[in-house]
Design a protein around this motif. Structure first.
Motif, PDB file in Angstrom:
ATOM      1  N   UNK A 268      -4.813  14.935   1.288  1.00  0.00           N
ATOM      2  CA  UNK A 268      -6.229  15.007   0.919  1.00  0.00           C
ATOM      3  C   UNK A 268      -6.730  13.800   0.126  1.00  0.00           C
ATOM      4  N   UNK A 269      -5.830  13.109  -0.563  1.00  0.00           N
ATOM      5  CA  UNK A 269      -6.252  12.035  -1.451  1.00  0.00           C
ATOM      6  C   UNK A 269      -6.246  10.652  -0.783  1.00  0.00           C
ATOM      7  N   UNK A 270      -6.193  10.581   0.525  1.00  0.00           N
ATOM      8  CA  UNK A 270      -6.231   9.281   1.197  1.00  0.00           C
ATOM      9  C   UNK A 270      -7.463   8.488   0.783  1.00  0.00           C
ATOM     10  N   UNK A 271      -7.248   7.194   0.491  1.00  0.00           N
ATOM     11  CA  UNK A 271      -8.364   6.292   0.177  1.00  0.00           C
ATOM     12  C   UNK A 271      -8.934   5.645   1.434  1.00  0.00           C
ATOM     13  N   UNK A 272      -8.039   5.388   2.404  1.00  0.00           N
ATOM     14  CA  UNK A 272      -8.397   4.580   3.574  1.00  0.00           C
ATOM     15  C   UNK A 272      -7.676   5.123   4.799  1.00  0.00           C
ATOM     16  N   UNK A 273      -8.378   5.111   5.929  1.00  0.00           N
ATOM     17  CA  UNK A 273      -7.731   5.362   7.212  1.00  0.00           C
ATOM     18  C   UNK A 273      -8.002   4.155   8.097  1.00  0.00           C
TER      19      UNK A 273
ATOM     20  N   UNK B  15      -3.625  -3.342  -0.954  1.00  0.00           N
ATOM     21  CA  UNK B  15      -2.577  -3.169  -1.946  1.00  0.00           C
ATOM     22  C   UNK B  15      -2.957  -2.090  -2.968  1.00  0.00           C
ATOM     23  N   UNK B  16      -2.033  -1.159  -3.201  1.00  0.00           N
ATOM     24  CA  UNK B  16      -2.240  -0.112  -4.187  1.00  0.00           C
ATOM     25  C   UNK B  16      -3.048   1.075  -3.700  1.00  0.00           C
ATOM     26  N   UNK B  17      -3.586   1.013  -2.487  1.00  0.00           N
ATOM     27  CA  UNK B  17      -4.402   2.109  -1.956  1.00  0.00           C
ATOM     28  C   UNK B  17      -3.548   3.071  -1.137  1.00  0.00           C
ATOM     29  N   UNK B  18      -3.995   4.326  -1.045  1.00  0.00           N
ATOM     30  CA  UNK B  18      -3.348   5.315  -0.184  1.00  0.00           C
ATOM     31  C   UNK B  18      -3.941   5.163   1.209  1.00  0.00           C
TER      32      UNK B  18
ATOM     33  N   UNK C 230       0.849  -1.189   0.000  1.00  0.00           N
ATOM     34  CA  UNK C 230       0.000   0.000   0.000  1.00  0.00           C
ATOM     35  C   UNK C 230       0.885   1.241   0.000  1.00  0.00           C
ATOM     36  N   UNK C 231       0.304   2.387  -0.333  1.00  0.00           N
ATOM     37  CA  UNK C 231       1.020   3.659  -0.201  1.00  0.00           C
ATOM     38  C   UNK C 231       0.675   4.206   1.179  1.00  0.00           C
ATOM     39  N   UNK C 232       1.619   4.073   2.106  1.00  0.00           N
ATOM     40  CA  UNK C 232       1.321   4.254   3.519  1.00  0.00           C
ATOM     41  C   UNK C 232       1.763   5.632   4.028  1.00  0.00           C
ATOM     42  N   UNK C 233       0.871   6.231   4.811  1.00  0.00           N
ATOM     43  CA  UNK C 233       1.163   7.474   5.524  1.00  0.00           C
ATOM     44  C   UNK C 233       0.872   7.234   7.005  1.00  0.00           C
ATOM     45  N   UNK C 234       1.724   7.773   7.876  1.00  0.00           N
ATOM     46  CA  UNK C 234       1.576   7.541   9.312  1.00  0.00           C
ATOM     47  C   UNK C 234       1.318   8.855  10.027  1.00  0.00           C
TER      48      UNK C 234
END
Length: 420
Positions: A174-179, A298-301, A42-46
């Protein structure tokens, strides 16, 4: 708050909470995590809520609630029950605002959290083995001493305070798909889901609980669950979720992932070794969800809420060693040997020539299943990876030694087994 006939908490409530928190609570960074992205697909942000003064997100909701009290309520003093992080949030901000605070904590709470709560100025009472037992004692004390409740999750003010995290995450990405949000009583996910869905309706909110305490999963699915057992994620070890939170989660959260204890341990270690940051069990639960179901994300922000970092240093040390064993980089073996001079040197030489590093040796002569003229050696050595460890064992066997793995199932054979 909003009209009683409408939502319990609105975006306007959360924006008002954000204004109140301005300058009093840290706007923690929400940063890209390329190494976690490579690990999970996934494209992960913390979102690093472990950077708060008290080490967790809990002070957001605590401060919003405390700030709403009347002068008379402040003089009476407040009481809270908590496994640690809510306790510290209430203690810190109550002391700052001049409000006497009593915190009831389970006797099983890590000492680091008890000590910190006292240092922040609260009176700490230890009662029971669980949050629910502590809650019963807190209820008794509240009635006896006429103290004002500051509930850790089932309160609109607290929910609004926690929701400010969702606003900050979407402002940063702003473009997060999932939290993905850890779930205990449900205050954190209720606030974040309310804020995030209002700002970005298409976003998916995923909860995660330890599979030992699937209280919210049971509440929203209507299925019977058992919540019990020692867990490394004591911050989300809740048997009864909030009434307000249950409904918000039903309305806004797509689903809840149940993570195994071993996966939460792995997530703590990954945060430490990949991100160089400290996560307690509850704080690492979001990453544990990713590790549990990587294909689903997989593949999601994906935004992860690292909601707390208050963990006993000794526990971190134990987790690191256990994860080295699970990954096959720390291997424990038992070797049957003749009891003669030079054997230990021969074994060390074989391991050394294979580029292994011996870290511990225990020499047993008194085991009854060992011949009187024999001995047993328990050897722990470091290897580059699981394959390298197996090569070293093969070399020892080729040298004529009988070698057995100690706890092999927990080490070399299946380091990344799928959680149940």
């Amino acid at each position: 708050m909003s009209d009683p006939s409408g939502p319990v908490v609105t975006l306007a409530d959360i924006r008002a909470a954000a204004d109140l928190l301005e300058g009093a609570v840290l706007k923690t960074p929400c940063l890209a995590a390329p190494r976690l992205s490579r690990l999970t697909g996934a494209e992960v942000y913390v979102k690093y809520e472990n950077m708060q003064v008290t080490g967790s997100f809990k002070e957001r909701g605590a401060l919003v609630k405390l700030s709403s009290l009347t002068e008379a309520e402040r003089k009476r003093g407040v009481i809270a029950m908590s496994a640690g992080n809510h306790a510290q949030g209430v203690a810190f901000h109550a002391t700052r605002l001049g409000i006497p605070a009593t915190i009831v904590m389970p006797e099983t709470t890590p000492f680091v959290k008890i000590s910190a709560t006292r240092e922040f100025g609260a009176t700490v009472v230890l009662a029971g083995d669980t949050v629910d037992a502590a809650k019963a004692e807190a209820s008794r004390l509240a009635e006896e001493k006429d103290l004002v409740w500051v509930h850790p999750f089932d309160d609109p003010k607290v929910i609004a305070g926690q929701g400010t995290i969702g606003l900050e995450m979407l402002a940063a990405v702003p473009e997060l798909d999932t939290i993905i949000v850890p779930v205990g009583g449900g205050g954190l996910i209720s606030g974040i889901a309310t804020a995030a869905k209002a700002v970005r309706p298409e976003i998916e909110i995923i909860g995660v609980e330890t599979d030992l305490y699937p209280a919210m999963w049971g509440a929203v699915t209507g299925k019977p669950v058992i919540c019990e057992g020692p867990t490394i994620a004591e911050g989300i070890a809740v048997k009864e979720v909030g009434t307000l939170n249950r409904q918000i989660v039903k309305d806004t959260v797509k689903r809840i992932v149940l993570a195994r204890e071993s996966t939460i341990e792995r997530a703590i270690n990954v945060y430490l070794t990949f991100q160089h940051t400290i996560a307690e069990g509850a704080g690492a639960a979001g990453l544990a969800a990713l590790l549990t179901e990587p294909e689903a994300f997989r593949g999601r922000k994906v935004g992860l809420v690292l909601c707390g970092g208050n963990i006993d240093p000794r526990l971190i040390s134990s987790i690191v060693v256990r994860e080295l064993a699970r990954d096959g980089r720390l291997v424990s073996i038992r070797i049957d040997t003749p009891d003669r001079p030079g054997v230990l040197g021969e074994i060390s030489t074989i391991i050394g020539r294979a580029k292994g590093n011996v870290v511990e040796v225990a020499h047993h002569r008194l085991f009854l299943d060992v011949p009187a003229k024999g001995a047993t050696l328990d050897v722990t050595f470091e290897a580059f990876d699981a394959d390298h460890g197996r090569e070293i064992v093969t070399a020892l066997r080729a040298g004529g030694y009988t070698v057995r793995y100690i706890d092999r199932a927990e080490t070399v054979e299946d380091p990344h087994r799928t959680p149940r």
